[in-house]
Design a protein around this motif. Sequence first.
Motif, PDB file in Angstrom:
ATOM      1  N   GLN A  63       4.467 -51.156 -49.026  1.00  0.00           N
ATOM      2  CA  GLN A  63       4.225 -50.834 -50.428  1.00  0.00           C
ATOM      3  C   GLN A  63       3.272 -49.651 -50.562  1.00  0.00           C
ATOM      4  O   GLN A  63       3.508 -48.725 -51.321  1.00  0.00           O
ATOM      5  N   ASP A  64       2.181 -49.702 -49.816  1.00  0.00           N
ATOM      6  CA  ASP A  64       1.180 -48.639 -49.896  1.00  0.00           C
ATOM      7  C   ASP A  64       0.431 -48.562 -48.558  1.00  0.00           C
ATOM      8  O   ASP A  64      -0.579 -49.228 -48.358  1.00  0.00           O
ATOM      9  N   ARG A  87      -3.805 -54.275 -53.765  1.00  0.00           N
ATOM     10  CA  ARG A  87      -2.477 -54.071 -53.170  1.00  0.00           C
ATOM     11  C   ARG A  87      -2.040 -55.289 -52.348  1.00  0.00           C
ATOM     12  O   ARG A  87      -0.869 -55.625 -52.292  1.00  0.00           O
ATOM     13  N   VAL A 110       2.176 -55.197 -47.231  1.00  0.00           N
ATOM     14  CA  VAL A 110       1.477 -54.114 -47.936  1.00  0.00           C
ATOM     15  C   VAL A 110       1.767 -52.749 -47.299  1.00  0.00           C
ATOM     16  O   VAL A 110       1.815 -51.728 -47.984  1.00  0.00           O
ATOM     17  N   TYR A 168       6.559 -57.936 -54.600  1.00  0.00           N
ATOM     18  CA  TYR A 168       7.619 -56.977 -54.262  1.00  0.00           C
ATOM     19  C   TYR A 168       8.422 -57.455 -53.049  1.00  0.00           C
ATOM     20  O   TYR A 168       9.361 -56.793 -52.627  1.00  0.00           O
ATOM     21  N   ASN A 205       0.730 -59.709 -43.106  1.00  0.00           N
ATOM     22  CA  ASN A 205       0.288 -58.324 -42.882  1.00  0.00           C
ATOM     23  C   ASN A 205      -0.161 -58.058 -41.456  1.00  0.00           C
ATOM     24  O   ASN A 205      -0.012 -56.932 -40.972  1.00  0.00           O
ATOM     25  N   THR A 265      -1.521 -64.163 -46.444  1.00  0.00           N
ATOM     26  CA  THR A 265      -1.723 -62.711 -46.509  1.00  0.00           C
ATOM     27  C   THR A 265      -1.953 -62.158 -45.098  1.00  0.00           C
ATOM     28  O   THR A 265      -1.425 -61.102 -44.726  1.00  0.00           O
ATOM     29  N   GLU A 275      -0.709 -57.816 -54.645  1.00  0.00           N
ATOM     30  CA  GLU A 275       0.511 -57.410 -55.353  1.00  0.00           C
ATOM     31  C   GLU A 275       1.761 -57.438 -54.467  1.00  0.00           C
ATOM     32  O   GLU A 275       2.850 -57.755 -54.945  1.00  0.00           O
ATOM     33  N   SER A 276       1.584 -57.075 -53.197  1.00  0.00           N
ATOM     34  CA  SER A 276       2.779 -56.820 -52.379  1.00  0.00           C
ATOM     35  C   SER A 276       3.727 -58.031 -52.260  1.00  0.00           C
ATOM     36  O   SER A 276       4.946 -57.822 -52.208  1.00  0.00           O
TER      37      SER A 276
END
Length: 265
Positions: free
Chosen positions: A232-233, A218, A229, A225, A22, A18, A221-222
């Motif tokens: 995504q958001d 989030r 992140v 997808y 990110n 993560t 979740e990302s």
Amino acid sequence: MGKVIAIANQKGGVGKTTTAINLAASLAALEFRTLIIDADPQANSTSGLGFNPKEIEYSIYECMVEGIRTRDIIIQTDFPNLDLLPSHIDLVGAEIEMINLKNREDRMKDSMDTIRDDYDFVIIDCSPSLGLITINSLTAADSVIIPVQCEYFALEGLGKLLNTITIIQSRLNTNLAIEGILLTMYDLRLRLSNQVVNEVTTHFQSLVFDTIIPRNVRLSESPSYGVPVLAQDADSKGAISYLNLAREILTKNGLLSQDHSVGVS
Ligand code: ADP
Ligand code: MG
């Protein structure tokens, strides 16, 4: 020449992948050319950026074991300024196959030397082990970020990791620095989270980043997808905290002055 930062902790599930995805995306959003190297056979950074590891033809494995040109393997992600050197399950075998190779601890460093000038930052997502691939990652790196989950047994295994870093500093990579210890999955409502923050900052003091990564849905979740992140958001707490981490690292490295922030496109 780009700065190479390994994200390492032999404990699984502490937020290495993560953080790799990110932080790399945040540096890219701040207009620094960034490469993420997926050095984990589980290939979570590869899938988290939208690529199916089963369909990857060439990976970091071929760079390290077969000497295939790194530049030919790197793929562009949909996120601007962010490239990926993907992983593949074959990487599991690399540890054994490399045992008899010359300079087996330097394989990643050697395969990276040709592309370092193409990037401002190279972020290596390490596997949850202290095996030969992680040793290669730490030998190739200028610095290491150690994610620590705000949970029970947060400090478990840290001594062993720090000891490995000391051995690598003395034998393989005298330049390896600790970029910082990153507290992850912090939950404001949990007394335990606050206890871990206190314990880790008391113990490691200035080694601990000011930025603390909160638990944020989030962020979990990302990967499904296939995007960071930020894509995504961008207003989520997770996205903002990793941007803050990127800014803290840039400031620490003299690449961003405190009163002059780079705009996010
Ligand atoms: P590692 O790479 O160290 O094994 P991961 O980054 O894959 O750890 O994180 C482990 C799990 O926790 C994943 O399901 C991930 O989505 C989730 N996770 C990581 N950081 C956060 C966070 N800050 N908030 C919520 N979930 C997180
Ligand atoms: Mg991982």
